[in-house]
Design a protein around this motif. Sequence first.
Motif, PDB file in Angstrom:
ATOM      1  N   ALA A 223      60.253  42.910  64.608  1.00  0.00           N
ATOM      2  CA  ALA A 223      61.171  43.104  65.731  1.00  0.00           C
ATOM      3  C   ALA A 223      60.826  44.348  66.537  1.00  0.00           C
ATOM      4  O   ALA A 223      61.014  44.389  67.757  1.00  0.00           O
ATOM      5  N   ASN A 224      60.308  45.361  65.866  1.00  0.00           N
ATOM      6  CA  ASN A 224      59.973  46.619  66.539  1.00  0.00           C
ATOM      7  C   ASN A 224      58.503  46.678  66.939  1.00  0.00           C
ATOM      8  O   ASN A 224      58.022  47.698  67.417  1.00  0.00           O
ATOM      9  N   LYS A 263      70.374  44.770  57.458  1.00  0.00           N
ATOM     10  CA  LYS A 263      69.802  43.898  58.487  1.00  0.00           C
ATOM     11  C   LYS A 263      70.785  43.640  59.626  1.00  0.00           C
ATOM     12  O   LYS A 263      70.403  43.125  60.683  1.00  0.00           O
ATOM     13  N   GLU A 264      72.046  43.986  59.413  1.00  0.00           N
ATOM     14  CA  GLU A 264      73.054  43.790  60.449  1.00  0.00           C
ATOM     15  C   GLU A 264      72.873  44.820  61.563  1.00  0.00           C
ATOM     16  O   GLU A 264      72.572  45.981  61.301  1.00  0.00           O
ATOM     17  N   ASP A 265      73.048  44.364  62.798  1.00  0.00           N
ATOM     18  CA  ASP A 265      72.849  45.240  63.960  1.00  0.00           C
ATOM     19  C   ASP A 265      73.726  46.487  63.883  1.00  0.00           C
ATOM     20  O   ASP A 265      73.312  47.584  64.261  1.00  0.00           O
ATOM     21  N   GLY A 266      74.927  46.324  63.391  1.00  0.00           N
ATOM     22  CA  GLY A 266      75.859  47.450  63.323  1.00  0.00           C
ATOM     23  C   GLY A 266      75.344  48.585  62.472  1.00  0.00           C
ATOM     24  O   GLY A 266      75.591  49.763  62.760  1.00  0.00           O
ATOM     25  N   SER A 268      72.128  49.547  61.930  1.00  0.00           N
ATOM     26  CA  SER A 268      71.096  50.300  62.652  1.00  0.00           C
ATOM     27  C   SER A 268      71.700  51.171  63.734  1.00  0.00           C
ATOM     28  O   SER A 268      71.318  52.335  63.914  1.00  0.00           O
ATOM     29  N   GLU A 269      72.662  50.615  64.459  1.00  0.00           N
ATOM     30  CA  GLU A 269      73.289  51.365  65.552  1.00  0.00           C
ATOM     31  C   GLU A 269      74.103  52.542  65.032  1.00  0.00           C
ATOM     32  O   GLU A 269      74.054  53.650  65.578  1.00  0.00           O
ATOM     33  N   VAL A 274      66.163  52.366  61.885  1.00  0.00           N
ATOM     34  CA  VAL A 274      65.454  51.127  62.211  1.00  0.00           C
ATOM     35  C   VAL A 274      64.281  51.027  61.249  1.00  0.00           C
ATOM     36  O   VAL A 274      63.367  51.857  61.270  1.00  0.00           O
TER      37      VAL A 274
END
Length: 516
Positions: A223-224, A263-266, A268-269, A274
């Motif tokens: 993804a990165n 792995k959940e977006d929350g 990382s934010e 990351v």
Amino acid sequence: MKTNLKLLWYGVLLLCTQYLSAQKEEIWKETTVFEFNAPYETITINYDDEEFVFNVTEKTKFLLGKKQRISKERISIGSTVDVAIIIENRKRVLTKILLNKDEYGEVKKFEGVIESYKGDTAVIDGRKVALTDKTTIKCNGGTDCACSKGRSFLGFDELELGSFLTVYGEQNEDGVYRASKIEVCKNTHGKIDQEYMLNLSKDFDASNLNQFKKIPSNVFKAANGLHNGTIKLGNLEFKLLDDIRVQGYINMIGNRILPTYVKEDGFSEEHEVVFRFYVIENDVPNAAALPNGMIFIHTGLLRLMENEAQIATVLGHEIAHVTYEHGIRKYKTTRLTNSNLGKKTSKWLKKAFTKKMNIDEGTLVGKALNTALEHTTPETVMSLFNKKNETQSDRAGLYYMSEAGYDPREAANFWKIMMESTGNQKFMNKVFSSTLSMVNNIETDLDKTDYDALGEDGMNILVKSLLETVYTSHPLAIKRLGDINHLLSTTYKDVNFSQLDVGKESFYKHMGKFKE
């Protein structure tokens, strides 16, 4: 007659003196068991970086702590023990061996992350923990815990995965801890965490990393992105392996073993993490993680491996350094600036010098040592060097790889390889040369005389100290093998290994040419 009696008494006194002298015990603390197998007549231990063989007799006492008797089978390769010995007929005889109560599951209190749960059983700190009717679960009310002190929880289903828990209890023979009390602290990202991440961004330079623009269809697309080029950690510069297939393969394995909650977006934010994986072209068999999720593995380590599960062993370990916030939690404890953190974490290097060389900090050599260490220690990486953290990361990493479907027995096989490699002098000479070259090529504003002042002996000790990491120390490799074997015989004893993957075919498909 009196003369004869006098001579007799002198003889008896002489024998008693020799006997008492021979029977005087020596106590060697924190030794590491290298070999101890049936019929248990001898034991090989490491002490002061040397190997010693002791004779074991029927009178030898095997103890847990200072009093509790245990069977000799409890002492295994990698165990950290205190020993008492006597010298008889120019041979060392083991009189007593003490296994620390914290060794191999005897702890009654530990802290770790809750990784998963099923009903009243959870995995915390890589250990199985079960609730009883009397277990209390309450918030400890710390600054970053995001719950009121004393608040009760009914069960694991009311806890957020990734939270830090302190567990009180005892481990049964089935390897499960029966918890009497659990203290909860939710994993929040407060001002101190943000401050640390800002300092961290100053500790590495990724401006020379180039992202591959075109990714072949048969290569894992991270993804990165996938990268080549160079990266600086502190004042050390590393070159990434310019092979998109290998870089993609390592990223595929790393992403496969990540815990579900990260792995959940929350996640990382909220945590500024990351996860991304990089292969560094370097002969030193090592790996490292930055608290922001950047994980590095050296080609020198990959070349020693035999299958995909062994790669998962190392990547799982490095992921755990991040999920267990070893760097951030140390920063919260010390509340030091980034530069001071570097100075504090390099103290173990200075100790190695002061022990082996008579150095006065006020002399030219002493000043050169401090300056050299300051410029050769990438602070955020070396801050992770802590034996307790390494053991915890091994335990959690083993869980990550097994949950992803990899055979955890390959972790033991990996450490057997490391044990054999670090015991091979030819191999270690090559590693030493590579590290010495790296130190000599550090980009700094130091005058060459700063390093020259250390002399050849000083430089050798500096390099050896830098090599005393989790992957390049022979005693530590043996210790890690012992810890893994203990987990396999307790926590993982009921696992159906036939359903788990080793990944030998995929390994050679991607790494075969690389290993030639």
